[in-house]
Design a protein around this motif. Sequence first.
Motif, PDB file in Angstrom:
ATOM      1  N   SER A 122       0.829  -1.208   0.000  1.00 34.82           N
ATOM      2  CA  SER A 122       0.000   0.000   0.000  1.00 34.82           C
ATOM      3  C   SER A 122       0.866   1.262   0.000  1.00 34.82           C
ATOM      4  O   SER A 122       0.510   2.266  -0.628  1.00 34.82           O
ATOM      5  CB  SER A 122      -0.940   0.003   1.210  1.00 34.82           C
ATOM      6  N   GLN A 123       2.014   1.229   0.669  1.00 38.97           N
ATOM      7  CA  GLN A 123       2.922   2.374   0.661  1.00 38.97           C
ATOM      8  C   GLN A 123       3.538   2.566  -0.721  1.00 38.97           C
ATOM      9  O   GLN A 123       3.696   3.700  -1.185  1.00 38.97           O
ATOM     10  CB  GLN A 123       4.021   2.173   1.711  1.00 38.97           C
ATOM     11  N   VAL A 124       3.914   1.460  -1.375  1.00 40.23           N
ATOM     12  CA  VAL A 124       4.459   1.533  -2.732  1.00 40.23           C
ATOM     13  C   VAL A 124       3.448   2.192  -3.665  1.00 40.23           C
ATOM     14  O   VAL A 124       3.758   3.119  -4.425  1.00 40.23           O
ATOM     15  CB  VAL A 124       4.834   0.124  -3.243  1.00 40.23           C
ATOM     16  N   LYS A 125       2.201   1.744  -3.599  1.00 38.85           N
ATOM     17  CA  LYS A 125       1.168   2.268  -4.487  1.00 38.85           C
ATOM     18  C   LYS A 125       0.888   3.742  -4.206  1.00 38.85           C
ATOM     19  O   LYS A 125       0.696   4.536  -5.140  1.00 38.85           O
ATOM     20  CB  LYS A 125      -0.106   1.437  -4.345  1.00 38.85           C
ATOM     21  N   ALA A 126       0.876   4.122  -2.939  1.00 40.44           N
ATOM     22  CA  ALA A 126       0.610   5.522  -2.594  1.00 40.44           C
ATOM     23  C   ALA A 126       1.694   6.440  -3.150  1.00 40.44           C
ATOM     24  O   ALA A 126       1.408   7.531  -3.665  1.00 40.44           O
ATOM     25  CB  ALA A 126       0.513   5.667  -1.081  1.00 40.44           C
ATOM     26  N   LYS A 127       2.950   6.008  -3.070  1.00 38.78           N
ATOM     27  CA  LYS A 127       4.040   6.827  -3.596  1.00 38.78           C
ATOM     28  C   LYS A 127       3.979   6.926  -5.121  1.00 38.78           C
ATOM     29  O   LYS A 127       4.274   7.970  -5.707  1.00 38.78           O
ATOM     30  CB  LYS A 127       5.391   6.274  -3.134  1.00 38.78           C
ATOM     31  N   GLU A 128       3.584   5.843  -5.775  1.00 40.94           N
ATOM     32  CA  GLU A 128       3.478   5.880  -7.230  1.00 40.94           C
ATOM     33  C   GLU A 128       2.357   6.815  -7.687  1.00 40.94           C
ATOM     34  O   GLU A 128       2.493   7.501  -8.708  1.00 40.94           O
ATOM     35  CB  GLU A 128       3.272   4.466  -7.767  1.00 40.94           C
ATOM     36  N   VAL A 129       1.259   6.851  -6.938  1.00 39.27           N
ATOM     37  CA  VAL A 129       0.176   7.785  -7.264  1.00 39.27           C
ATOM     38  C   VAL A 129       0.662   9.227  -7.112  1.00 39.27           C
ATOM     39  O   VAL A 129       0.290  10.112  -7.910  1.00 39.27           O
ATOM     40  CB  VAL A 129      -1.064   7.520  -6.388  1.00 39.27           C
ATOM     41  N   GLU A 130       1.513   9.492  -6.137  1.00 43.00           N
ATOM     42  CA  GLU A 130       2.081  10.833  -5.980  1.00 43.00           C
ATOM     43  C   GLU A 130       2.937  11.216  -7.187  1.00 43.00           C
ATOM     44  O   GLU A 130       2.927  12.377  -7.624  1.00 43.00           O
ATOM     45  CB  GLU A 130       2.896  10.905  -4.688  1.00 43.00           C
ATOM     46  N   ILE A 131       3.687  10.253  -7.719  1.00 47.68           N
ATOM     47  CA  ILE A 131       4.468  10.518  -8.936  1.00 47.68           C
ATOM     48  C   ILE A 131       3.527  10.837 -10.092  1.00 47.68           C
ATOM     49  O   ILE A 131       3.746  11.794 -10.853  1.00 47.68           O
ATOM     50  CB  ILE A 131       5.350   9.306  -9.300  1.00 47.68           C
ATOM     51  N   LEU A 132       2.480  10.035 -10.234  1.00 48.96           N
ATOM     52  CA  LEU A 132       1.510  10.264 -11.310  1.00 48.96           C
ATOM     53  C   LEU A 132       0.892  11.647 -11.195  1.00 48.96           C
ATOM     54  O   LEU A 132       0.751  12.354 -12.211  1.00 48.96           O
ATOM     55  CB  LEU A 132       0.426   9.188 -11.260  1.00 48.96           C
TER      56      LEU A 132
END
Length: 270
Positions: free
Chosen positions: A21-31
């Motif tokens: 969930s932390q990995v996905k949250a950081k990737e959404v921030e990049i997006l």
Amino acid sequence: MLFFLPSSTLKYYIMQLLSPSQVKAKEVEILDYIVHLCQEHGLRYYLSYGSLLGAVRHKGFIPWDDDIDISMPRADYEQLLKVMLATPHSRFVTLTPRAKGYPYHYAKVVDLSTRLMEEELDDFAGNGLWVDIFPLDGVNAQEPTLQKKMAQYFNSCRASASFKQCPPGNKPWKWRVVKMIGTKAFARLVTLCSRRKAFDGAQYVAHMPTALRYLFPRRLFDEVVKVEFEGRLYDAPAAYDEYLTILYGDYMQIPPEDQRITHCVKAVEV
């Protein structure tokens, strides 16, 4: 054993891995960073591939996947890279085929606050969690397939050259040759094979190394629609049903567990 590892590597192994969930949250921030720049500069982008499938079918990531892909017409893609490189961000770095040691033929935006735990691929600066940005080029569907075959071949050579050891299925002598030539040369060749026809006005478009399998009518991208992804709205081709059918067939059908292609990123925060 850990005490035989170099100290620079050991410090990452003793850190706690980020949760899915932390990995996905950081990737959404990049997006969100990428999308903000696209909106600010009037550039077209489309949530693509598994990310678009996840948005349509799950309103977010595919449950067993954890990466984000977007596509852009070549002209918009190159303009975005110019903007990003001209205005560096303290946290998000844009990596292009021109970056030192970067092994891919398309761009990534990487979160410098993270570090990937990759053991097979050659290391490169800014090797953290990322979002992929794929350029879309025009393709003449009536022309011989040589252009597409060359793009695919050069891309396979580039991929082989990015491995520290000979990857499974590759001949050792061939791997040594492509390794000696290097990923940058093959990435440049992929781009040369891809840029022959403009996106706008083309009958068909594709990410060229995959054009032998996935060719999209350009009209699919004439209009956009907002789709929900992880509680946010992003642009997608309005004709996403036809787009996803070309890629996945009956895309709303959940595949059985043994046919799910998992993608589990291991990363730490630095």
